[in-house]
Design a protein around this motif. Sequence first.
Motif, PDB file in Angstrom:
ATOM      1  N   GLY A   7      54.081 -18.781-101.351  1.00  0.00           N
ATOM      2  CA  GLY A   7      53.124 -19.271-102.066  1.00  0.00           C
ATOM      3  C   GLY A   7      52.586 -20.652-101.652  1.00  0.00           C
ATOM      4  O   GLY A   7      53.223 -21.350-100.913  1.00  0.00           O
ATOM      5  N   GLY A   8      51.386 -21.211-102.362  1.00  0.00           N
ATOM      6  CA  GLY A   8      50.920 -22.477-102.098  1.00  0.00           C
ATOM      7  C   GLY A   8      50.112 -22.439-100.972  1.00  0.00           C
ATOM      8  O   GLY A   8      49.948 -21.454-100.140  1.00  0.00           O
ATOM      9  N   GLU A   9      49.555 -23.735-100.365  1.00  0.00           N
ATOM     10  CA  GLU A   9      48.861 -23.707 -99.307  1.00  0.00           C
ATOM     11  C   GLU A   9      49.654 -23.522 -97.946  1.00  0.00           C
ATOM     12  O   GLU A   9      50.661 -24.258 -97.685  1.00  0.00           O
ATOM     13  CB  GLU A   9      48.065 -25.069 -99.155  1.00  0.00           C
ATOM     14  N   TYR A  10      49.199 -22.648 -97.112  1.00  0.00           N
ATOM     15  CA  TYR A  10      49.819 -22.485 -95.773  1.00  0.00           C
ATOM     16  C   TYR A  10      49.182 -23.478 -94.687  1.00  0.00           C
ATOM     17  O   TYR A  10      48.022 -23.043 -94.366  1.00  0.00           O
ATOM     18  CB  TYR A  10      49.666 -20.800 -95.441  1.00  0.00           C
ATOM     19  N   GLN A  11      50.042 -24.325 -94.312  1.00  0.00           N
ATOM     20  CA  GLN A  11      49.315 -25.364 -93.313  1.00  0.00           C
ATOM     21  C   GLN A  11      49.415 -24.479 -91.863  1.00  0.00           C
ATOM     22  O   GLN A  11      50.068 -25.251 -91.085  1.00  0.00           O
ATOM     23  CB  GLN A  11      49.975 -26.448 -93.386  1.00  0.00           C
ATOM     24  N   TRP A  12      48.596 -23.563 -91.715  1.00  0.00           N
ATOM     25  CA  TRP A  12      48.635 -23.042 -90.155  1.00  0.00           C
ATOM     26  C   TRP A  12      48.366 -23.991 -89.248  1.00  0.00           C
ATOM     27  O   TRP A  12      48.836 -23.881 -88.022  1.00  0.00           O
ATOM     28  CB  TRP A  12      47.714 -21.706 -90.226  1.00  0.00           C
ATOM     29  N   TRP A  13      47.388 -24.873 -89.383  1.00  0.00           N
ATOM     30  CA  TRP A  13      46.944 -25.911 -88.340  1.00  0.00           C
ATOM     31  C   TRP A  13      48.210 -26.899 -87.837  1.00  0.00           C
ATOM     32  O   TRP A  13      48.052 -27.035 -86.647  1.00  0.00           O
ATOM     33  CB  TRP A  13      45.772 -26.776 -88.849  1.00  0.00           C
ATOM     34  N   LYS A  14      49.199 -26.920 -88.863  1.00  0.00           N
ATOM     35  CA  LYS A  14      50.227 -27.873 -88.564  1.00  0.00           C
ATOM     36  C   LYS A  14      51.188 -27.176 -87.737  1.00  0.00           C
ATOM     37  O   LYS A  14      51.731 -27.521 -86.936  1.00  0.00           O
ATOM     38  CB  LYS A  14      50.982 -28.306 -89.715  1.00  0.00           C
ATOM     39  N   TYR A  15      51.411 -25.864 -88.150  1.00  0.00           N
ATOM     40  CA  TYR A  15      52.440 -24.949 -87.449  1.00  0.00           C
ATOM     41  C   TYR A  15      51.831 -24.565 -86.206  1.00  0.00           C
ATOM     42  O   TYR A  15      52.700 -24.319 -85.343  1.00  0.00           O
ATOM     43  CB  TYR A  15      52.876 -23.725 -88.367  1.00  0.00           C
ATOM     44  N   PHE A  16      50.546 -24.186 -85.974  1.00  0.00           N
ATOM     45  CA  PHE A  16      50.137 -23.902 -84.565  1.00  0.00           C
ATOM     46  C   PHE A  16      50.384 -24.779 -83.528  1.00  0.00           C
ATOM     47  O   PHE A  16      50.626 -24.209 -82.314  1.00  0.00           O
ATOM     48  CB  PHE A  16      48.706 -23.934 -85.005  1.00  0.00           C
ATOM     49  N   GLN A  17      50.703 -25.982 -83.794  1.00  0.00           N
ATOM     50  CA  GLN A  17      50.923 -26.810 -82.671  1.00  0.00           C
ATOM     51  C   GLN A  17      52.451 -26.958 -82.250  1.00  0.00           C
ATOM     52  O   GLN A  17      53.072 -27.586 -81.340  1.00  0.00           O
ATOM     53  CB  GLN A  17      50.559 -28.329 -83.166  1.00  0.00           C
ATOM     54  N   ARG A  18      53.171 -26.289 -82.940  1.00  0.00           N
ATOM     55  CA  ARG A  18      54.626 -26.301 -82.755  1.00  0.00           C
ATOM     56  C   ARG A  18      54.950 -25.447 -81.389  1.00  0.00           C
ATOM     57  O   ARG A  18      54.360 -24.397 -81.009  1.00  0.00           O
ATOM     58  CB  ARG A  18      55.547 -25.604 -83.916  1.00  0.00           C
ATOM     59  N   PRO A  19      56.156 -25.755 -80.650  1.00  0.00           N
ATOM     60  CA  PRO A  19      56.576 -24.976 -79.489  1.00  0.00           C
ATOM     61  C   PRO A  19      57.195 -23.809 -80.065  1.00  0.00           C
ATOM     62  O   PRO A  19      57.948 -23.831 -81.097  1.00  0.00           O
ATOM     63  CB  PRO A  19      57.343 -26.101 -78.518  1.00  0.00           C
ATOM     64  N   GLU A  20      57.218 -22.836 -79.361  1.00  0.00           N
ATOM     65  CA  GLU A  20      57.961 -21.418 -79.472  1.00  0.00           C
ATOM     66  C   GLU A  20      59.406 -21.786 -79.085  1.00  0.00           C
ATOM     67  O   GLU A  20      59.652 -22.236 -78.192  1.00  0.00           O
ATOM     68  CB  GLU A  20      57.152 -20.283 -78.763  1.00  0.00           C
ATOM     69  N   PRO A  21      60.327 -20.989 -79.955  1.00  0.00           N
ATOM     70  CA  PRO A  21      61.755 -20.977 -79.489  1.00  0.00           C
ATOM     71  C   PRO A  21      61.855 -20.435 -78.311  1.00  0.00           C
ATOM     72  O   PRO A  21      61.140 -19.433 -77.788  1.00  0.00           O
ATOM     73  CB  PRO A  21      62.355 -20.457 -80.627  1.00  0.00           C
ATOM     74  N   SER A  22      62.882 -20.700 -77.387  1.00  0.00           N
ATOM     75  CA  SER A  22      62.909 -20.306 -75.897  1.00  0.00           C
ATOM     76  C   SER A  22      64.478 -19.881 -75.819  1.00  0.00           C
ATOM     77  O   SER A  22      65.346 -20.088 -76.457  1.00  0.00           O
ATOM     78  CB  SER A  22      62.598 -21.578 -74.947  1.00  0.00           C
ATOM     79  N   MET A  23      64.648 -19.153 -74.572  1.00  0.00           N
ATOM     80  CA  MET A  23      66.010 -18.691 -74.188  1.00  0.00           C
ATOM     81  C   MET A  23      66.925 -19.849 -74.007  1.00  0.00           C
ATOM     82  O   MET A  23      68.000 -19.814 -74.349  1.00  0.00           O
ATOM     83  CB  MET A  23      65.852 -17.752 -73.073  1.00  0.00           C
ATOM     84  N   ASN A  24      66.221 -21.063 -73.560  1.00  0.00           N
ATOM     85  CA  ASN A  24      67.297 -22.211 -73.252  1.00  0.00           C
ATOM     86  C   ASN A  24      67.854 -22.785 -74.564  1.00  0.00           C
ATOM     87  O   ASN A  24      68.892 -23.134 -74.571  1.00  0.00           O
ATOM     88  CB  ASN A  24      66.283 -23.157 -72.579  1.00  0.00           C
ATOM     89  N   GLU A  25      66.667 -22.844 -75.731  1.00  0.00           N
ATOM     90  CA  GLU A  25      67.366 -23.245 -76.815  1.00  0.00           C
ATOM     91  C   GLU A  25      68.354 -22.084 -77.505  1.00  0.00           C
ATOM     92  O   GLU A  25      69.263 -22.567 -78.171  1.00  0.00           O
ATOM     93  CB  GLU A  25      66.115 -23.488 -78.059  1.00  0.00           C
ATOM     94  N   TYR A  26      68.072 -20.949 -77.288  1.00  0.00           N
ATOM     95  CA  TYR A  26      69.247 -19.835 -77.729  1.00  0.00           C
ATOM     96  C   TYR A  26      70.505 -20.227 -77.115  1.00  0.00           C
ATOM     97  O   TYR A  26      71.408 -20.190 -77.760  1.00  0.00           O
ATOM     98  CB  TYR A  26      68.595 -18.533 -77.214  1.00  0.00           C
ATOM     99  N   LYS A  27      70.413 -20.354 -75.752  1.00  0.00           N
ATOM    100  CA  LYS A  27      71.801 -20.664 -75.109  1.00  0.00           C
ATOM    101  C   LYS A  27      72.244 -22.206 -75.450  1.00  0.00           C
ATOM    102  O   LYS A  27      73.605 -22.184 -75.838  1.00  0.00           O
ATOM    103  CB  LYS A  27      71.515 -20.710 -73.639  1.00  0.00           C
TER     104      LYS A  27
END
Length: 413
Positions: free
Chosen positions: A75-95
């Motif tokens: 619910g509420g406003e979904y700030q996709w433009w803000k989330y779009f700039q985020r990096p994807e989680p990676s295998m290195n972060e998983y480890k």
Amino acid sequence: MQFIRQTFESFRFAWQALRSNLLRTTLSLLGVTIGIFAIIAVFTLVDSLERNIKDSLSFIGDKVVYIEKWPWSFGGEYQWWKYFQRPEPSMNEYKFLAERLETAQAVVALDFKGRVTIKQGNNSMSSLIQGTTFDYNKISDVPIEQGRYFTQQEIDNARNVAIIGSDVADNLFPGQEPVGQSFKLNGLNYVVIGVQERKGESILNVGGNPDIKCLIPIGAFAKMFHSINPSISIAVKGYDDDQGLLELESEIRGLMRTRRGVRPTQDDNFAINRPEALAQAIGGIFGVLTVAGWVIGGFSILIGGFGIANIMFVSVRERTNIIGIQKSLGAKNYFILFQFLFEAVLLSLVGGLAGIFFVYLLSFVNLGSLDLELTAGNIILGLGVSSVIGILSGIIPAFSAARMDPVIAIRAK
């Protein structure tokens, strides 16, 4: 014994009165029938949805948090433009998390590929492909019906092995033993090491229907669908208490911010999602549906109750002479009272039973992944509400009949 005998006689009189006026009886119970149907149908729907969601949580993991780029919005406003700039989680972060998290039972890397055609001989189907690490069965329900689960060596060496869903087994290997056989995925042969039990679709369907899914090692998944640095979801299993889950989220947030070099004044550039939050959000919708069911059903029952009360007053008037004769022959007040009270309750109960029967018929309607089930609790609730409506509708006419003067009642025309 006399009291019991006269109570039973009152019940018999009430039953005969209802049978002698079938059309009036049928019209009178319609309001109660519609009201009970509305209430119990909504309750059955809500209970079935909640049960389906709980089953879904067992598939995607209970007490599990997912570290992803995009937050699950309720619910509420979904700030996709803000989330779009985020990096994807990676295998290195998983480890990184797997090595350092102290409040987690398991840390798993997941990746998905929707609707990929898989083949075996002349058979083919569109399947969901999921790459995963070894501890996936610790965060999600993976009941193996045939074969076995992955070994650590198969995951580490990214071997071409797969655990398939029941629909995959039925389509690719009809009438055969799937375990040990191979199928083609993106031109590569994958050996089936296990087949999951049939689960069916769920309301949440996070990650897709498990019956059409193929689980493979995430290394093998990355070689097929990514070149380097695949984008993944990281699932972390916490301990059973809510306090432990809050501590886990705090630890994840601290480690992820450190790993990504997020400054103290900056917002998180990742999302920590909880399936329970999704269930709670949907539960709020269930609450609105329940209130709506009570309101709609309440009006119908109120109208039905007034209808029953009106019929009972008419019945008292029609049988005034009989009441006078019964009282002159020694009938007690409670004998007269019970006649009309039983008649009102019976009328209301028949209406309630009819409403419950229609809900039972509704449970046979195919609603896709939703399986409606009329529970004993809802049946008891429907009968209880019907009984209360019958008592409230019949108590005043019954009292007026019981308090009649026998002489005046006999002379009444």
